[in-house]
Design a protein around this motif. Structure first.
Motif, PDB file in Angstrom:
ATOM      1  N   ARG A  57      -4.864  -1.662  -3.957  1.00 22.08           N
ATOM      2  CA  ARG A  57      -4.785  -2.135  -2.573  1.00 22.08           C
ATOM      3  C   ARG A  57      -5.066  -0.996  -1.591  1.00 22.08           C
ATOM      4  O   ARG A  57      -5.693  -1.186  -0.552  1.00 22.08           O
ATOM      5  N   ILE A  58      -4.612   0.208  -1.948  1.00 21.93           N
ATOM      6  CA  ILE A  58      -4.877   1.365  -1.081  1.00 21.93           C
ATOM      7  C   ILE A  58      -6.376   1.633  -0.994  1.00 21.93           C
ATOM      8  O   ILE A  58      -6.896   2.017   0.054  1.00 21.93           O
ATOM      9  N   LEU A  59      -7.067   1.422  -2.100  1.00 21.82           N
ATOM     10  CA  LEU A  59      -8.504   1.700  -2.152  1.00 21.82           C
ATOM     11  C   LEU A  59      -9.348   0.607  -1.505  1.00 21.82           C
ATOM     12  O   LEU A  59     -10.539   0.818  -1.251  1.00 21.82           O
ATOM     13  N   THR A  60      -8.769  -0.560  -1.268  1.00 21.83           N
ATOM     14  CA  THR A  60      -9.578  -1.686  -0.799  1.00 21.83           C
ATOM     15  C   THR A  60      -9.175  -2.223   0.570  1.00 21.83           C
ATOM     16  O   THR A  60     -10.033  -2.725   1.301  1.00 21.83           O
ATOM     17  N   GLU A  61      -7.900  -2.163   0.952  1.00 19.69           N
ATOM     18  CA  GLU A  61      -7.461  -2.866   2.153  1.00 19.69           C
ATOM     19  C   GLU A  61      -7.632  -2.099   3.470  1.00 19.69           C
ATOM     20  O   GLU A  61      -8.065  -2.686   4.459  1.00 19.69           O
ATOM     21  N   PRO A  62      -7.275  -0.819   3.540  1.00 16.01           N
ATOM     22  CA  PRO A  62      -7.371  -0.131   4.842  1.00 16.01           C
ATOM     23  C   PRO A  62      -8.819   0.063   5.284  1.00 16.01           C
ATOM     24  O   PRO A  62      -9.729   0.203   4.468  1.00 16.01           O
ATOM     25  N   LYS A  63      -9.011   0.103   6.616  1.00 10.90           N
ATOM     26  CA  LYS A  63     -10.343   0.375   7.154  1.00 10.90           C
ATOM     27  C   LYS A  63     -10.789   1.792   6.815  1.00 10.90           C
ATOM     28  O   LYS A  63     -11.985   2.077   6.761  1.00 10.90           O
ATOM     29  N   ASN A  64      -9.811   2.685   6.632  1.00  9.33           N
ATOM     30  CA  ASN A  64     -10.148   4.079   6.324  1.00  9.33           C
ATOM     31  C   ASN A  64      -9.847   4.405   4.867  1.00  9.33           C
ATOM     32  O   ASN A  64      -9.487   5.524   4.529  1.00  9.33           O
ATOM     33  N   ALA A  65      -9.992   3.422   3.984  1.00 12.02           N
ATOM     34  CA  ALA A  65      -9.757   3.658   2.562  1.00 12.02           C
ATOM     35  C   ALA A  65     -10.642   4.792   2.062  1.00 12.02           C
ATOM     36  O   ALA A  65     -11.718   5.065   2.607  1.00 12.02           O
ATOM     37  N   LEU A  66     -10.182   5.461   1.001  1.00 11.80           N
ATOM     38  CA  LEU A  66     -10.936   6.599   0.480  1.00 11.80           C
ATOM     39  C   LEU A  66     -12.360   6.202   0.095  1.00 11.80           C
ATOM     40  O   LEU A  66     -13.305   6.973   0.288  1.00 11.80           O
TER      41      LEU A  66
END
Length: 479
Positions: free
Chosen positions: A378-387
């Motif tokens: 979810r961290i890699l996919t949800e935020p607009k500034n994901a890694l």
């Protein structure tokens, strides 16, 4: 389950639009609204988010009580327990930003009792007050920005066309009080104003006077543990010596920004700023004390050296957390209603290892859980500034198009969980080390790969990370 997500949106905001200058509106959010906003940045950790939401709502409730009862209600300070990288700091930081509260984070290990080299415990209140003043000063400057821009524009035209400003009202042209203007000054001035607003004068150069601090520039050596006294002495000496002005040649667009800053400082009432900042710090300030478990003293059956120092730090913290008055360069600040949020991994210690008096000042405790593969995905996919978005954008500047397949992101999440479980658990921060290792070859060769497209799938991830996954000793150093 949780994560540490910054500057992104895991889900759209469900709050109505609010005036950014309306401090009352931002502090009157309901607990459900606060949790909803925190859900945009930190996944999971529902119990911790509910606890801080209630703490903030209680502040709103307290301000609506009769003053005689209001002062008797102390904030319910919180201890967050959990490993690094699970969102402890992010929850507190986002909460402060959401409620427009002054926020300062400090590590408890920076403090020592008197006699040991370190910082004075009260310095964190001074730092919080400094942040509060800058926060309010920025808000007040925003309110006068339009007026400051108008003044700055007129001053800029004065620099470009000396003597072109129309005479002040009451001064009659041709009299000694009003020097004769050049031919048709208003027309020329307005033409230059139009050219400036169109950006056609940006690269021209002008000379203007900028303020520089006068007086001695030597450093003041403070006694260890009393650095704040040195800073205050430096500020006092700076006020004794008047500011000097220096002639500086700069481009028009840079000069405009300098003039806006100078005019804003003239328009902002610093006495009002300090009064508002002091009230905001005292009533809604948040002090985040990290690594509080590092100053626990085990069984507290006596000791010497480091054990004595750690207990000394706790006893120095006690009066600040209980409520005292701290002298700052902006005046006296009461800490009675500042919210203290402490955090620590508590691997080898527990909250009951704190001195009893300090335990009583942190009545609320919440444990944050470890991250799993689903959280990492979810961290890699949800935020607009994901890694994945960050690296795609960075490599895109070289003309290299990079696409992450869904199975690749799931594989990265599984690797992060595996490495955290078998080596050192550093939470969401593990993703940064993995992504850097995964894309190091592409990053190095990107300048020579302009115009190409690269698709990163599960097989690509497995091949790139095969060596460190198989060699545990190597992964300890690299991942």
């Amino acid at each position: 389950m949780s994560n540490d997500i910054t500057n992104g949106a895991a889900k759209p905001s469900r709050l109505p639009a609010r005036d950014p200058d309306d401090f009352e509106a931002t502090t009157s959010l309901t607990p459900r609204e606060i949790v909803s906003e925190l859900d945009r940045y930190v996944i999971g950790q529902a119990e911790a988010k509910r606890m801080v939401a209630i703490a903030m709502r209680n502040r709103w409730r307290r301000m609506r009580l009769d003053p005689s009862l209001r002062d008797e209600i102390a904030p319910k300070n919180i201890i967050m327990m959990g490993p690094t990288g699970v969102g402890k700091t992010e929850i507190a930081r986002r909460l402060a930003k959401l409620c427009k509260s002054p926020f300062f984070k400090v590590e408890a290990t920076k403090f020592t009792e008197v006699g040991y080299v370190g910082r004075d415990v009260e310095s964190m209140v001074r730092d919080l007050m400094e942040i509060g003043v800058n926060l309010v000063k920025g808000e007040e400057a925003a309110k006068v920005k339009v007026q400051a821009e108008k003044r700055a524009e007129d001053m800029l035209l004065d620099l470009l066309l000396p003597g072109s400003r129309p005479p002040e009202s009451g001064a009659v042209p041709g009299t000694p009080d009003a020097p004769p203007p050049p031919p048709d000054p208003a027309s020329t001035r307005e033409k230059f104003r139009k050219l400036w607003r169109e950006g056609k004068l940006d690269d021209r150069e002008v000379e203007l006077d900028v303020a520089v601090q006068g007086g001695p520039q030597s450093e003041i050596m403070a006694i260890p543990g009393m650095e704040d006294m040195g800073f205050q002495l430096k500020d006092m000496l700076a006020n004794v010596f008047p500011q000097k002005r220096k002639r500086r040649r700069t481009k028009v667009r840079d000069a405009y920004e300098l003039l806006i800053q100078q005019e804003s400082e003239k328009l902002v009432d610093m006495d009002r700023v300090m009064d508002i900042a002091r009230a905001r710090v005292e009533q809604s300030g948040i002090l985040f004390i990290d690594e509080i478990d590092k100053i626990c003293t085990g069984e507290r059956k006596g000791g010497q050296g480091a054990e004595v120092s750690r207990e000394g730090v706790q006893r120095d913290l006690l009066p600040v957390v209980e409520g005292c008055v701290v002298n700052t360069k902006y005046g006296m600040v009461k800490t009675d209603h500042i919210l203290f949020i402490a955090a620590g991994a508590f691997h080898t210690a527990k909250p009951s290892d704190l001195v009893p008096e300090l335990q009583g000042r942190f009545p609320l405790r919440v444990e944050l859980t470890d991250l799993g593969a689903d959280d990492f995905y979810r961290i890699l996919t949800e935020p607009k500034n994901a890694l994945s978005v960050q690296y795609t954008a960075l490599l895109g500047t070289e003309g290299l198009s990079v696409e992450f397949a869904d199975d690749a992101l799931r594989e990265i999440a599984e690797v992060a969980e595996e490495i955290n479980r078998e080596t050192e658990n550093i939470g969401a921060r593990r993703l940064s080390t993995i992504m850097e290792r995964l894309l190091s070859e592409l990053s190095f060769n990107a300048p020579d790969m302009g115009g190409q497209q690269v698709r990163i799938d599960r097989e690509y991830v497995r091949n790139a990370l095969a060596d460190v996954r198989e060699d545990r000793d190597l992964s300890r150093y690299i991942l």
